[in-house]
Design a protein around this motif. Structure first.
Motif, PDB file in Angstrom:
ATOM      1  N   THR A  53       6.156  20.055  -6.890  1.00 43.65           N
ATOM      2  CA  THR A  53       5.304  18.926  -7.292  1.00 43.65           C
ATOM      3  C   THR A  53       5.598  18.520  -8.726  1.00 43.65           C
ATOM      4  O   THR A  53       5.781  17.339  -9.039  1.00 43.65           O
ATOM      5  CB  THR A  53       3.816  19.305  -7.151  1.00 43.65           C
ATOM      6  OG1 THR A  53       3.547  19.630  -5.788  1.00 43.65           O
ATOM      7  CG2 THR A  53       2.901  18.181  -7.600  1.00 43.65           C
ATOM      8  N   ILE A  82       7.182  14.906 -10.211  1.00 41.16           N
ATOM      9  CA  ILE A  82       6.490  14.157 -11.270  1.00 41.16           C
ATOM     10  C   ILE A  82       7.382  14.007 -12.495  1.00 41.16           C
ATOM     11  O   ILE A  82       7.399  12.961 -13.156  1.00 41.16           O
ATOM     12  CB  ILE A  82       5.165  14.855 -11.640  1.00 41.16           C
ATOM     13  CG1 ILE A  82       4.173  14.749 -10.475  1.00 41.16           C
ATOM     14  CG2 ILE A  82       4.550  14.249 -12.907  1.00 41.16           C
ATOM     15  CD1 ILE A  82       2.921  15.583 -10.645  1.00 41.16           C
ATOM     16  N   GLU A 119      -1.602  14.790  -3.902  1.00 37.13           N
ATOM     17  CA  GLU A 119      -2.518  13.969  -4.693  1.00 37.13           C
ATOM     18  C   GLU A 119      -2.109  13.921  -6.164  1.00 37.13           C
ATOM     19  O   GLU A 119      -2.301  12.905  -6.843  1.00 37.13           O
ATOM     20  CB  GLU A 119      -3.940  14.511  -4.555  1.00 37.13           C
ATOM     21  CG  GLU A 119      -4.558  14.244  -3.171  1.00 37.13           C
ATOM     22  CD  GLU A 119      -5.839  15.024  -2.923  1.00 37.13           C
ATOM     23  OE1 GLU A 119      -6.321  15.692  -3.869  1.00 37.13           O
ATOM     24  OE2 GLU A 119      -6.352  14.983  -1.790  1.00 37.13           O
ATOM     25  N   LYS A 120      -1.524  15.003  -6.660  1.00 33.02           N
ATOM     26  CA  LYS A 120      -1.043  15.001  -8.055  1.00 33.02           C
ATOM     27  C   LYS A 120       0.093  14.004  -8.231  1.00 33.02           C
ATOM     28  O   LYS A 120       0.180  13.313  -9.252  1.00 33.02           O
ATOM     29  CB  LYS A 120      -0.585  16.409  -8.445  1.00 33.02           C
ATOM     30  CG  LYS A 120      -1.719  17.402  -8.611  1.00 33.02           C
ATOM     31  CD  LYS A 120      -1.184  18.794  -8.922  1.00 33.02           C
ATOM     32  CE  LYS A 120      -2.339  19.812  -9.004  1.00 33.02           C
ATOM     33  NZ  LYS A 120      -1.839  21.189  -9.212  1.00 33.02           N
ATOM     34  N   GLN A 162       0.482  11.368  -6.391  1.00 33.73           N
ATOM     35  CA  GLN A 162      -0.182  10.061  -6.303  1.00 33.73           C
ATOM     36  C   GLN A 162      -0.772   9.666  -7.657  1.00 33.73           C
ATOM     37  O   GLN A 162      -0.588   8.538  -8.123  1.00 33.73           O
ATOM     38  CB  GLN A 162      -1.293  10.114  -5.256  1.00 33.73           C
ATOM     39  CG  GLN A 162      -2.102   8.831  -5.159  1.00 33.73           C
ATOM     40  CD  GLN A 162      -3.369   9.003  -4.334  1.00 33.73           C
ATOM     41  OE1 GLN A 162      -3.380   9.707  -3.341  1.00 33.73           O
ATOM     42  NE2 GLN A 162      -4.447   8.360  -4.759  1.00 33.73           N
ATOM     43  N   LYS A 163      -1.453  10.602  -8.301  1.00 29.81           N
ATOM     44  CA  LYS A 163      -2.069  10.311  -9.602  1.00 29.81           C
ATOM     45  C   LYS A 163      -1.031   9.997 -10.667  1.00 29.81           C
ATOM     46  O   LYS A 163      -1.314   9.300 -11.638  1.00 29.81           O
ATOM     47  CB  LYS A 163      -2.933  11.496 -10.041  1.00 29.81           C
ATOM     48  CG  LYS A 163      -4.217  11.625  -9.223  1.00 29.81           C
ATOM     49  CD  LYS A 163      -5.011  12.859  -9.620  1.00 29.81           C
ATOM     50  CE  LYS A 163      -6.271  13.004  -8.754  1.00 29.81           C
ATOM     51  NZ  LYS A 163      -7.006  14.249  -9.046  1.00 29.81           N
ATOM     52  N   ALA A 164       0.186  10.509 -10.476  1.00 31.55           N
ATOM     53  CA  ALA A 164       1.274  10.220 -11.420  1.00 31.55           C
ATOM     54  C   ALA A 164       1.870   8.834 -11.181  1.00 31.55           C
ATOM     55  O   ALA A 164       2.760   8.403 -11.913  1.00 31.55           O
ATOM     56  CB  ALA A 164       2.365  11.285 -11.298  1.00 31.55           C
ATOM     57  N   GLY A 165       1.376   8.125 -10.159  1.00 35.04           N
ATOM     58  CA  GLY A 165       1.813   6.757  -9.912  1.00 35.04           C
ATOM     59  C   GLY A 165       3.020   6.621  -9.003  1.00 35.04           C
ATOM     60  O   GLY A 165       3.581   5.534  -8.870  1.00 35.04           O
ATOM     61  N   GLU A 177       1.420   5.708  -3.346  1.00 35.44           N
ATOM     62  CA  GLU A 177       0.287   4.793  -3.287  1.00 35.44           C
ATOM     63  C   GLU A 177      -0.914   5.478  -2.640  1.00 35.44           C
ATOM     64  O   GLU A 177      -0.755   6.343  -1.779  1.00 35.44           O
ATOM     65  CB  GLU A 177       0.672   3.544  -2.493  1.00 35.44           C
ATOM     66  CG  GLU A 177       1.750   2.709  -3.171  1.00 35.44           C
ATOM     67  CD  GLU A 177       2.235   1.558  -2.302  1.00 35.44           C
ATOM     68  OE1 GLU A 177       1.657   1.377  -1.198  1.00 35.44           O
ATOM     69  OE2 GLU A 177       3.176   0.868  -2.709  1.00 35.44           O
ATOM     70  N   SER A 178      -2.101   5.100  -3.047  1.00 34.98           N
ATOM     71  CA  SER A 178      -3.311   5.664  -2.455  1.00 34.98           C
ATOM     72  C   SER A 178      -3.383   5.302  -0.974  1.00 34.98           C
ATOM     73  O   SER A 178      -2.856   4.280  -0.549  1.00 34.98           O
ATOM     74  CB  SER A 178      -4.552   5.156  -3.181  1.00 34.98           C
ATOM     75  OG  SER A 178      -4.641   3.753  -3.073  1.00 34.98           O
ATOM     76  N   SER A 205      -9.289  18.300  -4.741  1.00 34.89           N
ATOM     77  CA  SER A 205      -9.635  17.919  -6.111  1.00 34.89           C
ATOM     78  C   SER A 205     -10.672  18.881  -6.685  1.00 34.89           C
ATOM     79  O   SER A 205     -10.544  19.381  -7.809  1.00 34.89           O
ATOM     80  CB  SER A 205     -10.155  16.483  -6.126  1.00 34.89           C
ATOM     81  OG  SER A 205     -10.477  16.092  -7.433  1.00 34.89           O
ATOM     82  N   LYS A 231     -10.015  22.101  -9.440  1.00 32.24           N
ATOM     83  CA  LYS A 231     -10.838  22.098 -10.656  1.00 32.24           C
ATOM     84  C   LYS A 231     -11.646  23.395 -10.781  1.00 32.24           C
ATOM     85  O   LYS A 231     -11.718  23.987 -11.857  1.00 32.24           O
ATOM     86  CB  LYS A 231     -11.790  20.907 -10.570  1.00 32.24           C
ATOM     87  CG  LYS A 231     -12.664  20.686 -11.786  1.00 32.24           C
ATOM     88  CD  LYS A 231     -13.460  19.460 -11.443  1.00 32.24           C
ATOM     89  CE  LYS A 231     -14.359  18.891 -12.322  1.00 32.24           C
ATOM     90  NZ  LYS A 231     -15.108  17.760 -11.894  1.00 32.24           N
TER      91      LYS A 231
END
Length: 380
Positions: free
Chosen positions: A117, A121, A138-139, A141-144, A147-148, A358, A362
């Motif tokens: 991952t 990224i 998801e990580k 995805q969050k890095a752009g 797409e969601s 998520s 956390k």
């Protein structure tokens, strides 16, 4: 375009001759040069128009891959899927060639899911990622890069392979390990990977935690239990493959937590493996996703989406089953081959029981989370 190219060369030569002899006080020369300019502009516009028309002949095709006879995809996956993909990829390549007359080649990268991952990224240009857990996808995805809504674009919320956790013992099970609770005993050395770098290690931790919660314990009891278990871990390896090597090849530890599919694969290779699949377990769900930013850059979206779709086909799912993964297809799961092959799990937890990845990351695996708190209590 050949005729236009010839015309352009003639017009350019005329323009050069005219401009060379051109004088500002020559009205005739000015008009002649202006006419050349108009003709040249019309010729260029006509050429441009032809090019525009040619580019719209196949509006649905990928702008790059559709024009290529050969297409290369980069697949980035977690370590234990290698054998399955090596069996599935040739089948996809054959089908794609037959249906699209394109030869697809693959670059493949395998390693710990967390490390993979981070590599994507940081710039590893994967077209497709098959990771150990949705939290890693998801990580990305969050890095752009993805797409969601990626999990809604394919069946089963993006989960393409799954397994459960297994406890592997030494031959004859000399420590008499039968349940998760046996792993906290004094004198039992456990080999597992590090959840900071490995997807399976996160699943292992959740399986231990889940075993307490699903049998009536609270979070305080679960924390106490996992602390005792990790005190029995002499080394945290980088990924599942390294954990297996430390246990099987280097002789470290009394027990190993690993994917059930890894155990089945080892048995298929002729290795004698003693193991237990606890009746209280966790569903280890592995997602697949197209890396949108990269496929658009490479012009490989059509092929990448085709490969992902193929992984859900009965043919590909059968290969996953052959190599020890539990099928995501319910019809296949009910076949005699599958029910005979896999021990039944009575109480199966899922990551959504803990709020999704998520929340899990956390709470448990972020810096200062429960895993770090457990490690801080252990003196090695």
């Amino acid at each position: 375009m050949t005729l236009w190219h010839r015309s352009l060369k003639i017009l350019q030569a005329i323009a050069q001759q005219r401009s060379y002899r051109f004088r500002l006080n020559s009205f005739k020369g000015f008009v002649s040069l202006a006419l050349v300019g108009v003709i040249l502009s019309v010729a260029l516009a006509a050429c441009g128009g032809n090019e525009a028309n040619s580019s719209t002949e196949t509006p649905n095709a990928s702008p790059v891959s559709a024009s290529k006879q050969n297409v290369e995809l980069t697949l980035v996956s977690f370590a234990v899927t290698k054998a399955a993909h090596e069996a599935i990829i040739p089948k996809f390549v054959e089908q794609w060639k037959k249906e699209h007359n394109q030869t697809v080649t693959f670059k493949q990268s395998y390693g710990g899911s967390g490390s993979q991952t981070r590599a994507v990224i940081d710039g590893l240009e994967a077209d497709v990622v098959h990771l150990a857990l949705a939290g890693d996808t998801e990580k990305i995805q969050k890095a752009g890069l993805i797409e969601s809504g990626w999990e809604k674009e394919v069946p089963n919320n993006g989960i393409v392979s799954k397994s459960v956790a297994a406890i592997i013992t030494r031959s004859g099970n000399p420590k008499n390990i039968k349940t998760w609770a046996d792993l906290e005993k004094d004198g039992v050395k456990l080999i597992t990977a590090d959840p900071k770098t490995s997807g399976i290690a996160k699943w292992n931790f959740l399986a231990l935690w889940n075993s307490v919660i699903k049998t009536g314990g609270d979070e305080a009891k679960a924390t106490e239990f996992v602390t005792k278990v990790y005190k029995n871990v002499p080394i945290l390896t980088k990924d599942a493959r390294e954990a297996t090597d430390a246990f099987a090849k280097q002789g470290q530890g009394d027990v190993l937590i690993n994917y059930e599919n890894e155990v089945i694969l080892a048995q298929q290779k002729g290795e004698k493996v003693d193991y237990v699949v606890p009746e209280v377990n966790i569903s280890i769900d592995n997602p697949i996703a197209v890396v949108d930013k990269n496929v658009d850059k490479h012009g490989t979206r059509e092929v990448a989406e085709g490969f992902v779709k193929f992984l859900y086909s009965p043919e590909a799912q059968q290969e996953f089953v052959k190599l020890g993964f539990r099928p995501v297809d319910e019809k296949l799961a009910q076949t005699k081959e599958v029910t005979d092959k896999y021990p039944k799990v009575k109480t199966l937890g899922i990551v959504q029981d803990f709020g999704g990845w998520s929340e899990v990351d956390k709470k448990f695996f972020a810096d200062g989370g429960i895993f770090d708190q457990v490690q801080a209590k252990i003196k090695r």
